[in-house]
Design a protein around this motif. Sequence first.
Motif, PDB file in Angstrom:
ATOM      1  N   GLN A   1       0.814  -1.217   0.000  1.00 51.69           N
ATOM      2  CA  GLN A   1       0.000   0.000   0.000  1.00 51.69           C
ATOM      3  C   GLN A   1       0.851   1.273   0.000  1.00 51.69           C
ATOM      4  O   GLN A   1       0.628   2.184  -0.807  1.00 51.69           O
TER       5      GLN A   1
ATOM      6  N   SER B   1      -3.190   3.608  -6.824  1.00 54.34           N
ATOM      7  CA  SER B   1      -4.052   3.062  -5.774  1.00 54.34           C
ATOM      8  C   SER B   1      -4.092   1.539  -5.817  1.00 54.34           C
ATOM      9  O   SER B   1      -3.885   0.935  -6.877  1.00 54.34           O
TER      10      SER B   1
ATOM     11  N   TRP C   1      -9.214   3.304  -6.825  1.00 60.03           N
ATOM     12  CA  TRP C   1      -9.082   1.883  -6.484  1.00 60.03           C
ATOM     13  C   TRP C   1     -10.324   1.059  -6.787  1.00 60.03           C
ATOM     14  O   TRP C   1     -10.274  -0.161  -6.845  1.00 60.03           O
TER      15      TRP C   1
ATOM     16  N   THR D   1     -11.591  -1.491 -13.879  1.00 62.93           N
ATOM     17  CA  THR D   1     -11.580  -0.308 -13.023  1.00 62.93           C
ATOM     18  C   THR D   1     -12.884   0.454 -13.235  1.00 62.93           C
ATOM     19  O   THR D   1     -13.385   0.543 -14.355  1.00 62.93           O
TER      20      THR D   1
ATOM     21  N   SER E   1      -4.753  -0.584 -15.258  1.00 66.66           N
ATOM     22  CA  SER E   1      -4.382  -1.302 -14.043  1.00 66.66           C
ATOM     23  C   SER E   1      -3.269  -2.297 -14.369  1.00 66.66           C
ATOM     24  O   SER E   1      -3.121  -2.708 -15.518  1.00 66.66           O
TER      25      SER E   1
END
Length: 256
Positions: A158, A167, A216, A229, A235
Motif C-alpha cells: 500500500q 491506488s 481503487w 476499473t 491497471s
Amino acid sequence: MIVIKEEEEIEKMREAGRITALILREVAEMVKPGVSAHQLNEYAERRLRELKAIPAFKNYPHPSGGKKYPAALCVSVNHEVVHGIPTRDKVFKEGDIVSLDFGVLKNGYYGDSALTVGIEPLTKRARQLIKTTREALYQAIKKAVAGARLGDISHAVQTYVERRGFSVVRDFAGHGIGTHLHEEPQVPNFGIPGRGPLLKERMTMAIEPMVNMGDWRVRVESDGWTVVTADGQPSAHFEHTVVVRDGEAEILTVVE
Ligand code: MF3
Ligand code: CO
C-alpha cells in the motif's frame, strides 16, 4: 487455518512454481501487436499437456455461483484488472498494458503467478504503473519472513503504491496456497504494520498487488469474471508464490 508445509511439500511446490513461471514467461514473450489473448491461452494449454501439469484456473468455480472460469490463463488488458477471459477478439495493439495471470497444479500442489507487459510506445505514466506494481510485489516479498506479521506485507504494498500516486485494489487479495489454489490467509494489498497473523517459516502464499492508475474502485463485467476499473483507467498486476523463511522469503514461481 493457516497450514505450515513440510519441506517435502515445498519441494513439490517448487516444481509447480517452475512450470508456472516457465509457461508464463513464454506467453509473456508472445505479447505483440496483432496477437490475440486466445492464442496465448491455446499455447499455455498445449505447454501444460507437454509438461503433464493441470491448469489451476480452468473450470474454477465462480465465487458467487456463476459459470466456471473457461480458460487456463487470465488476460486483462488496460482497464481490465484481473480475471480477463482470453477471447479471440482480444487482439493486442501498441500502447496496451497486458496483465497475464497463470496457475498450475502439479503432483497435488499449486503454483500461481502474474505479470504485466506493456506494448511500446507507452506513456511515461503507464510505464511507471507497471514498474511500481512489480516493485511493490518485491517490497512485499521482503516482508514475508518469519516473525513478521501479515499486515507488514499488506502495508508494504500500500505505501509503496500510494506514495507514487497510484491506488491498490481492495476487493481482491493474495492468498495462502498449497494443496488448494486459495488457502488461508487472505493477503490484502492494504493494511496496518504489526497487525494480523504472525508469519512462520514454511507458510506458503501468493502475494499479488493489483494497482490502478486512478481510483481503487472496480466492478465486474457482464461476463461474470472480468474485473475492470470503475473509472476506466488502466491497471497492472504482478504475483509470485513464495514461502516464508527465516531471514529472506523464497520465491517459488521462478524458472530454476
Ligand atoms: N491469481 C488469481 C487468483 O488467485 C487467479 C484466479 S483465476 C480463477 O484469484 F479463475 F481461478 F479464479
Ligand atoms: Co492468485
